[in-house]
Scaffold this active site. Structure first.
Site, PDB file in Angstrom:
ATOM      1  N   ASP A 476       0.827  -1.203   0.000  1.00 45.85           N
ATOM      2  CA  ASP A 476       0.000   0.000   0.000  1.00 45.85           C
ATOM      3  C   ASP A 476       0.869   1.264   0.000  1.00 45.85           C
ATOM      4  O   ASP A 476       2.080   1.201   0.290  1.00 45.85           O
ATOM      5  CB  ASP A 476      -0.923  -0.021   1.234  1.00 45.85           C
ATOM      6  CG  ASP A 476      -2.252   0.661   0.973  1.00 45.85           C
ATOM      7  OD1 ASP A 476      -2.330   1.493   0.050  1.00 45.85           O
ATOM      8  OD2 ASP A 476      -3.222   0.366   1.705  1.00 45.85           O
ATOM      9  N   ASP A 546     -11.074   1.611  -3.082  1.00 50.27           N
ATOM     10  CA  ASP A 546     -11.666   1.276  -1.776  1.00 50.27           C
ATOM     11  C   ASP A 546     -13.186   1.225  -1.868  1.00 50.27           C
ATOM     12  O   ASP A 546     -13.851   0.689  -0.984  1.00 50.27           O
ATOM     13  CB  ASP A 546     -11.256   2.320  -0.724  1.00 50.27           C
ATOM     14  CG  ASP A 546      -9.866   2.047  -0.160  1.00 50.27           C
ATOM     15  OD1 ASP A 546      -9.292   0.988  -0.462  1.00 50.27           O
ATOM     16  OD2 ASP A 546      -9.350   2.905   0.594  1.00 50.27           O
TER      17      ASP A 546
HETATM   18  C1  GLA Z   1      -5.855   1.828   2.219  1.00 49.62           C
HETATM   19  C2  GLA Z   1      -6.273   0.666   1.334  1.00 49.62           C
HETATM   20  C3  GLA Z   1      -7.303  -0.163   2.058  1.00 49.62           C
HETATM   21  C4  GLA Z   1      -6.735  -0.653   3.382  1.00 49.62           C
HETATM   22  C5  GLA Z   1      -6.265   0.533   4.214  1.00 49.62           C
HETATM   23  C6  GLA Z   1      -5.530   0.073   5.453  1.00 49.62           C
HETATM   24  O1  GLA Z   1      -6.891   2.740   2.368  1.00 49.62           O
HETATM   25  O2  GLA Z   1      -6.782   1.134   0.114  1.00 49.62           O
HETATM   26  O3  GLA Z   1      -7.689  -1.272   1.267  1.00 49.62           O
HETATM   27  O4  GLA Z   1      -5.681  -1.543   3.146  1.00 49.62           O
HETATM   28  O5  GLA Z   1      -5.390   1.377   3.478  1.00 49.62           O
HETATM   29  O6  GLA Z   1      -5.076   1.118   6.237  1.00 49.62           O
END
Ligand code: GLA
Length: 731
Positions: A476, A546
């Site tokens: 990420d 997301d």
């Molecule tokens: C980001 C990612 C999510 C999740 C969060 C965790 O927003 O897109 O899928 O992994 O971080 O903090």
């Protein structure tokens, strides 16, 4: 003085056969001084004019022979402008008043900023052309590279600049490529923009003299705009017919693509490193290489262009293994637990996930350091001692006993101020001394351009993968750059951070893949904020968004697949969106890419588990077709109809999967018949509903491919969220 390198002007034709027998050729005609790059059904041509300028000649359908092409003088004469100022050059320097976007802008140490590039030599090696340009007076050389992909005709362009002089040269702009298309009245540009949880919005706009600029100034790809474009002809092009020119940059840092018309109405396009805050000191003898700009052409509309991109990414961009390995069905705990991660909780979720056929169990954020919220812990990549007193092994072993692989979330380029790493190395984040360090999501960006930081991140991840049986990493990246200072470097070298950072990121990923060949990687950036053909060289899949609302996702997925294949597009079932959307509808939406389950399984009923188990099993039967087949957006999910129809056809046409999805379908709405495409007309196809249900009246148990393509199936859809999928199997 050496006037340039002649690589061998007698080399006439070189060709390379692709895996499918498709041919790519680079042809040079010394009589006309024209290069023809032919691949698949497309052709890209350039020529040297009598003064030595290299001009763009053609980009589009293959021309056959004879094709009278020549770079003539006069292609740039217009009113008060001198002829050179508008020449459709392949890669111009900023000099002699060149008006369109140049490929390169420099400042020599004596203040001279006039750069005029002319042909200096070429070399053809298989399906690759190297073309050397050189300034008319100074030893500054630019080598253009063109690789032609036999399977798709995609041309991958990049440039290398070399300072052959005795003093440093400052580069103020260095692009990958510039392009020119001849005048036509109705060019239309498509590009995608977005924001968090709202990525992949398609925009279409006529191309005019006022340029449209798509870019990221954020240090990474970003979802504000994605480095992909397509151009078509408003009067001619549809989803399945007409010309489409398309392309995408292979770069995960700040980038820019600009498109506009010149004085002649020709389309000029330029893309590469974003000149915003860009500067690079090129010392004597040094070189700088641009990112690669991949471009292609299709005569078969936007759908045809998308399918070429899918084939190109699947065949030539993705890492070796994932070109053929299907994406595993994964479970991810983030939506269920947030930061509230415990060993027992994860084990309980793992048992439930295994019971529905999940193949990969992924523990998301919250497992490491002091990470109980997003305020602490980033940078400390050891399991939390309170949450995992015996390390990750008990959980990973349990996941393995349940027959699944274990995957883990990390965000290695970031650090919370509240972390052991930042306390030990406050100088490791990008910063300008004596200035505030802006935080976003309570985190700072490590200066990965530094070799010591790069080596630390590599070692931390290498240790994690060496000490634990981890088969998948969700990588990420959750914030935009600010204060991009690199105080350890000389003032004139600090802006290298924009390039060195990304190169080191690629280096780490490549090295981890080399040391741990079985491990797969997902690129995530607060959702789909780092999706491009650069990161995809090192990633097996991407986190699309997301936003997992199953209805909104249909539109996002429809647009995403204009540029990138379903094989990399991860899609989860969750509780996002209207609670009225059934679990089956959520599965039908998520099954159109790489399927994941993100629901809180503790809240599921026995019926939910039965539904999920059946849908996961059904997905495994069709996923090869979904992920690597030919995609047809029969009725795109763009809101113009209350339903959408997306069809995936296997390369050998033995299987097809038709997703028929409705939203707020009213009684007055006529739905169907839906005519399929791409099937084997003479083949006989048996139909089955993906969920094993009875065939509706409008779906015959057996019919020819021709029947399906000219007569079509009818499935009435009713209500807010309705969806079915029909699987056709050739007998
Ligand atoms: C980001 C990612 C999510 C999740 C969060 C965790 O927003 O897109 O899928 O992994 O971080 O903090």
């Amino acid at each position: 003085m050496r006037r340039g390198i002649n690589f061998g002007a007698l080399c006439l034709v070189a060709s390379v056969l692709g895996a499918t027998g498709a041919r790519a050729e680079v042809i040079y005609d010394p009589a006309t001084r024209v290069f023809r790059l032919v691949g698949g059904e497309t052709e890209y041509d350039l020529g040297i004019d009598p003064e030595g300028y290299v001009q763009s000649l053609h980009w589009g359908a293959a021309l056959g022979a004879p094709a009278p092409l020549a770079a003539g003088p006069g292609a740039g004469a217009a009113g008060p402008d001198a002829p050179h100022q508008n020449l459709p050059q392949e890669f111009a320097g900023q000099g002699e008043g060149f008006v369109p976007e140049p490929g390169i802008k420099v400042a020599f140490s004596d203040g001279n900023r006039d750069l005029v590039l002319r042909y200096a030599g070429h070399r053809i090696a298989g399906n690759t052309l190297f073309l050397e340009l050189r300034d008319i007076a100074r030893p500054l050389l630019v080598t253009l590279r063109y690789d032609v992909d036999p399977a798709t005709g995609v041309v991958s362009r990049s440039a290398v600049v070399r300072n052959g002089g005795k003093a440093s040269v400052r580069l103020d702009q260095f692009l990958s490529a510039t392009f020119t298309l001849p005048y036509q009245p109705d060019y239309r540009l498509s590009y995608m923009t977005g924001r968090h949880a709202s990525e992949w919005t398609m925009n279409r706009t006529p191309v005019t003299g006022a340029a449209t600029v798509m870019e990221s100034r954020r240090g990474s790809t970003s979802y504000h705009a994605n480095p992909w474009f397509s151009l078509d002809r408003e009067g001619l092009t549809t989803e399945e017919s007409g010309p489409v020119w398309f392309g995408a940059l292979g770069w995960s840092g700040s980038w820019r693509i600009g498109v506009g018309r010149d004085l002649f109405g020709r389309v000029r396009m330029a893309g590469g490193f974003n000149p915003y805050d860009f500067a690079w000191t090129l010392k004597p003898g040094e070189t700088l290489e641009s990112p690669v700009f991949h471009v292609g052409y299709s005569d078969h509309g936007r759908g045809g262009a998308a399918r070429l991109m899918h084939r190109f990414v699947n065949g030539s961009i993705l890492p070796e293994g994932s070109r053929t390995r299907p994406r595993k069905v994964l479970y991810n705990s983030w939506e269920a637990t947030g930061f509230d991660v415990t060993e027992a909780g994860q084990m309980a979720l793992a048992e439930k996930a295994a019971s529905i056929g999940v193949e990969r169990f992924v523990m998301d954020d919250g497992w490491f350091g002091a990470r109980d919220s997003d305020r602490a812990g980033l940078g400390d990549w050891s399991p939390s001692r309170t949450k995992f007193p015996n390390g990750l092994k008990p959980l990973i072993d349990k996941v393995a006993r349940l027959g699944m692989e274990f995957g883990l979330w990390v965000e290695p380029e970031m650090v919370n101020a509240d972390s052991a790493l930042y306390r030990a190395h406050p100088d490791w984040v990008m910063n300008f001394p004596g200035r505030p360090r802006t935080e976003a999501r309570n985190q700072l960006v490590l200066n990965l351009a530094r070799t010591d930081v790069r080596d630390h991140v590599l070692a931390a991840l290498d240790r994690l993968l060496s000490e634990n049986n981890i088969r998948f990493i969700k990588w990420d990246y959750n914030r935009t750059w600010s204060e991009p200072g690199w105080p350890e470097r000389a003032a004139g070298d600090q802006q290298r951070i924009y390039v060195d950072y990304v190169r080191n990121l690629y280096f780490i990923l490549a090295e981890l893949r080399r040391r741990h060949p079985g491990v797969e990687f997902e690129a995530c950036s607060s959702g789909g904020g780092r999706v491009d053909l650069g990161i995809l060289r090192y990633s097996d899949q991407v986190w699309t968004s997301d936003n997992t609302d199953p209805f909104e996702r249909l539109a996002m997925q429809g647009n995403f697949t204009s540029a990138y294949p379903a094989s990399v597009m991860m899609a989860w079932t969750t509780e996002w969106g209207d609670p009225g959307a059934s679990l089956e509808y959520r599965f039908l939406s998520a099954m159109q890419g790489g399927l994941g389950i993100g629901n809180d399984l503790n809240a599921w009923t026995p019926q939910d588990f039965r539904t999920a188990k059946a849908m996961v099993a059904a997905y495994k039967r069709v996923r090869a077709t979904v992920q690597h087949g030919e995609l047809y957006r029969l009725a795109p999910p763009d809101g113009t109809t209350p339903y959408s129809d997306t069809l995936y056809v296997a390369a050998d046409r033995a299987q097809a999967v038709w997703f028929h999805m409705g939203h707020s379908v009213a009684v007055r709405d006529n739905v169907g018949p839906v005519l399929l495409r791409g099937l084997d007309a003479d083949g006989v196809y048996a139909a089955a509903m993906i969920d094993g249900g009875a065939l509706p009246e409008g779906i015959p148990a057996k019919a020819s491919g021709a029947w399906w393509m000219s007569r079509g199936g009818v499935v009435p859809l009713k209500g807010q969220y309705a969806g079915v999928a029909v699987v056709l199997s050739r007998q």
